[in-house]
Design a protein around this motif. Structure first.
Motif, short mmCIF file in Angstrom:
data_model
loop_
_atom_site.label_atom_id
_atom_site.label_comp_id
_atom_site.label_asym_id
_atom_site.label_seq_id
_atom_site.Cartn_x
_atom_site.Cartn_y
_atom_site.Cartn_z
N LYS A 21 31.92 46.65 53.08
CA LYS A 21 32.77 47.10 52.70
C LYS A 21 31.94 47.30 51.48
O LYS A 21 32.17 46.52 50.55
N ASP A 22 32.03 48.53 50.87
CA ASP A 22 30.97 48.72 49.62
C ASP A 22 30.21 48.36 49.48
O ASP A 22 29.42 47.76 50.44
N ASP A 23 30.41 46.53 48.31
CA ASP A 23 29.00 45.42 48.28
C ASP A 23 28.89 44.25 49.68
O ASP A 23 28.29 43.15 49.10
N ILE A 24 30.28 44.21 49.34
CA ILE A 24 31.19 43.12 50.50
C ILE A 24 29.69 43.09 52.17
O ILE A 24 29.82 44.42 52.78
N ILE A 79 28.87 35.82 45.86
CA ILE A 79 30.15 36.88 45.99
C ILE A 79 30.87 37.26 46.14
O ILE A 79 32.53 36.93 45.85
N ASP A 80 30.99 37.12 47.39
CA ASP A 80 31.93 37.41 48.51
C ASP A 80 32.42 36.19 49.79
O ASP A 80 32.89 36.22 50.09
N MET A 129 31.98 45.08 37.42
CA MET A 129 32.39 46.19 38.67
C MET A 129 33.32 45.02 39.55
O MET A 129 33.62 45.53 40.48
N LYS A 130 32.93 44.02 39.43
CA LYS A 130 34.52 42.56 40.35
C LYS A 130 35.22 42.48 40.01
O LYS A 130 35.66 41.81 40.25
N ARG A 189 41.46 40.71 49.60
CA ARG A 189 40.19 41.05 48.80
C ARG A 189 41.35 41.62 47.05
O ARG A 189 40.29 40.71 46.49
N ARG A 245 38.48 33.88 42.70
CA ARG A 245 36.82 34.28 42.03
C ARG A 245 36.39 34.51 40.62
O ARG A 245 35.88 32.61 40.00
#
Lengths: 578, 151
Positions: free
Chosen positions: A518-521, A539-540, B1-2, B118, B125
């Protein structure tokens, strides 16, 4: 075009369309069908094939044979020969087609009796298949990912398209298939050479866990540009070919007018599509039924397909634009998911029918030309993609991985060739050459790729160091009390990823290895026995961990529920005692 | 972005600093009140039931003093998030036994796909960072927290 076939187990752990069959019994059924069905069809034909109901009956019988034979051939080539399913489906089409077995056993009339080798009904279904295919290819486009890797991707995609088109067009003249570089035949062969089908590459990449490697993302981003440029070129070529067909000689003014119209249609439709897609998506979402949403979206794709044909372009262009527009809306994955069964059925019919249009008797005379053309097509795509990749930080190994990754041509090459043949712009010889090129490139690419993709570094040293810094991968390992619980948890986890709008892709049918994107995941999931391993970038990690935690919580809920149930009603005795 | 999701869903009016709750139950009820007072809940009882049921199955107390009670319920139309801080901390039955100082309630519509986990992942995070976590706990206003988390 990038449409990776996805498999997700259902509640019973079955894999859509890939329940392991008892191969022999199925083969037997297919053989019986091949013998019995066409003779029934021949009887129908003999009785006078002009009546609507007779023609429909004949069509159903043809489809029956096509579906069973193509699906079995595709399955067998994937499972036993370990080659892409499309090769088996195409080859099965050649064998049962009107030029070979088909007319012998009475499934098809011999093409010499007709102008076009297939009935309009059957060709209509193949056309519908090509529209669904391109609509889904557009829907599948990952614009977000493309934008992140747009520099390398654009260089690679554009390099491959331009060199393939130019060399394809020139090769048509060199090999004597066309007499000038601007003749419709040469232009079509150039266009046919451009379209990469990245599905096969994506599959090999994910099998080797390299989808998110620098080479992998560059190929996937390159494929986006490849698709877009390919479609634009197709629009222009069809327009030009039609002008020249009318005028007979090269007149630049009308050709420029057509080019302008084609590009205008493309730019305006894409821009408007992307602008109003979100609103359209919201309107679609007011239908509470997902099936309705998916069907209406397909209806809109057909509408734009028809409009683009009316504007003098190909129908697939409209379908692709509609897909591209919807790829950005929230419900895109719902549309994909609900159209997938249609896709899986139709696409095999499409490949098989394309195989059927190959005149096997003419193959001998075009064999040499076909081989030369295929070699040129290989060189053009590999060089066209690899050389730009060297400028984008890859070393020779990385660049050749990208070059060969972009090599396979597929559905779009076939669709374009089919359009050329059905409109009379190319001859059946050229069609044969196009099919041959598709077969060769699709066959060669995986053979080379499995050798190239290993653990060696594909980036130049400076880039490699920077990447190592940025993207370490971590694993989370979970061992459950038994396989059944692990399976249950896994299907829960996959469902949760999908509920988060992630795209879940089963890497190989029948194996429990999944890729979540998903996107950058980018997360990989594997179940071995009672152990579930999840690996992802730093990051994930948090997302992956929380999904596992939620799945575990819902497992606890299930156990609680079962315990309560046992206390209040004695289910077992109820069932055992009837 | 994150921090894309945080940016689109965090609202200062759904953030409270230094709440008075002294136990897990009170804290969750406070969070639900924050959302309810903003007029965003269609069926408060249903939302409460879903959140507490999830909590019964397994505590949502993460490590380092962060807790993320949550639920999917038809009583909201969009993802809603309420944040509360409790600098003294309160027992949230976390795996590492630490008292929860930052509480984030996430509610999203049931039966529809969209970011839920998410979103929680993004915030959790971010809060792994010791400095940021301390600054959020010590923040004196809702706006300060929102700006810390969306910077």
């Amino acid at each position: 075009m990038d449409y990776v076939r996805r498999q997700v187990p259902d509640k019973h752990g079955m894999y859509n369309g890939h329940v392991r069959p008892r191969s022999w019994s199925i083969l037997a059924v297919v053989m019986v069908m091949i013998v019995l069905v066409p003779s029934a069809g021949a009887a129908q034909l003999g009785a006078g094939a002009s009546g609507v109901s007779e023609r429909m009956t004949h069509l159903m019988l043809q489809l029956a044979v096509i579906l069973c034979v193509a699906k079995t051939a595709g399955y067998a080539s994937e499972r036993f020969l370990r080659i892409p399913a499309v090769l088996g489906e195409l080859a099965s089409g050649v064998i049962i087609g009107p030029y070979a077995l088909g007319s012998v056993i009475g499934l098809f009339e011999h093409p010499e009796l007709t102008e076009f080798p297939l009935s309009p009904e059957l060709y209509g279904i193949a056309t519908l298949a090509s529209i669904v295919l391109l609509y889904l290819a557009g829907l599948e486009t990952d614009l977000g990912m493309f934008l992140r890797y747009s520099v390398a991707g654009s260089l690679v995609g554009a390099g491959g398209v331009i060199l393939s088109f130019v060399l394809g067009d020139l090769a048509a003249v060199w090999t004597g298939l066309a007499n000038s570089v601007v003749s419709p035949a040469a232009l079509f062969l150039g266009t046919i050479s451009t379209a990469t089908s990245v599905g096969i590459t994506a599959r090999i990449l994910s099998e080797r866990n390299k989808l998110d490697s620098p080479e992998g993302v560059t190929v996937l981003a390159g494929a986006v540009i490849d698709d877009v440029l390919g479609i634009v070129i197709l629009a222009a070529v069809i327009g030009m070919a039609r002008v020249m067909e009318r005028g007979g000689n090269v007149e630049w003014l009308p050709i420029l007018a057509v080019l302008g119209k084609a590009l205008g249609f493309w730019v305006i439709c894409t821009a408007v599509g992307l602008l109003i897609a979100r609103r359209l998506g919201k309107i679609l979402e007011t239908f509470r039924s997902r099936q309705t949403m998916a069907s209406i979206s397909l209806g809109l794709a057909l509408l734009l397909a028809g409009l683009s044909e009316k504007a003098g372009l190909a129908m697939i262009i409209g379908a692709y634009i509609m897909g591209l527009s919807f790829s950005r809306v929230d419900c895109a994955h719902v549309l994909r998911r609900h159209l997938e069964p249609v896709y899986h059925t139709l696409v095999s019919v499409f490949f098989c029918v394309m195989g059927m249009m190959v005149d096997v008797n003419a193959l001998q005379s075009i064999l040499l030309v076909g081989i030369v053309f295929s070699l040129i097509a290989i060189v053009a795509k590999v060089l066209g993609c690899a050389v730009p990749a060297m400028f984008a930080g890859f070393n020779l190994l990385g660049a050749s991985r990208i070059g060969f990754g972009m090599l396979p041509r597929g559905e779009v090459a076939l669709i374009v060739a089919g359009i050329g043949l059905s409109t009379g712009l190319i001859t059946s010889d050229i069609f044969g050459v196009a099919i041959m090129m598709t077969l060769v490139t699709t066959g060669v690419a995986p053979l080379v790729m499995v050798r190239l993709y290993d653990d060696r570094e594909g980036l130049r040293q400076r880039w490699a160091a920077a990447r190592r810094e940025a993207g370490r991968r971590r694993s989370i390992c979970l061992t459950l009390p038994n396989v059944e619980i692990a399976e249950f948890l896994l299907s829960n986890v996959l469902e949760m990823f999908e509920a988060e709008e992630c795209y879940v892709h089963q890497v190989f049918p029948g194996e429990t290895l999944f890729q979540v994107r998903k996107d950058d995941i980018s997360i990989t999931l594997r179940r071995e026995g009672a152990t579930i391993t999840l690996s992802c970038g730093d990051i994930d990690c948090e997302f992956a961990r929380l999904v596992l935690l939620e799945a575990l919580a819902s497992l606890v809920k299930v156990f609680e529920g079962v315990r309560e149930f046992e206390q209040t009603t004695d289910l077992r005795s109820q069932l055992q005692l009837g | 972005m994150k921090t894309r999701l945080l940016r689109s869903f965090l609202k200062p009016e759904l953030v409270r600093v230094n709440i008075s709750a002294t136990c897990k139950r009170e804290a969750i009820l406070t969070l639900l009140n924050i959302v309810d007072d903003a007029g965003s809940l269609r069926d408060r009882d249903e939302a409460e039931r879903v959140v507490f049921e999830r909590e019964r199955n397994m505590s949502t107390g993460l490590e380092r003093g962060v807790a993320i009670p949550h639920g999917k319920t038809d009583s909201v139309d969009n993802l809603l998030v309420a944040i509360a801080t409790k600098p003294d901390g309160l027992d949230f039955d976390s795996a590492d036994g630490q008292p929860a100082k930052i509480l984030v309630l996430t509610l999203s519509p049931a039966g529809r796909s969209g970011p839920h986990i998410r979103f929680m992942a993004e915030i959790s995070r971010l809060l792994r960072d010791d400095v940021l976590r301390r600054r959020v706990v010590e923040a004196q206003s809702a706006d300060e927290i929102v700006s810390l988390l969306t910077r």
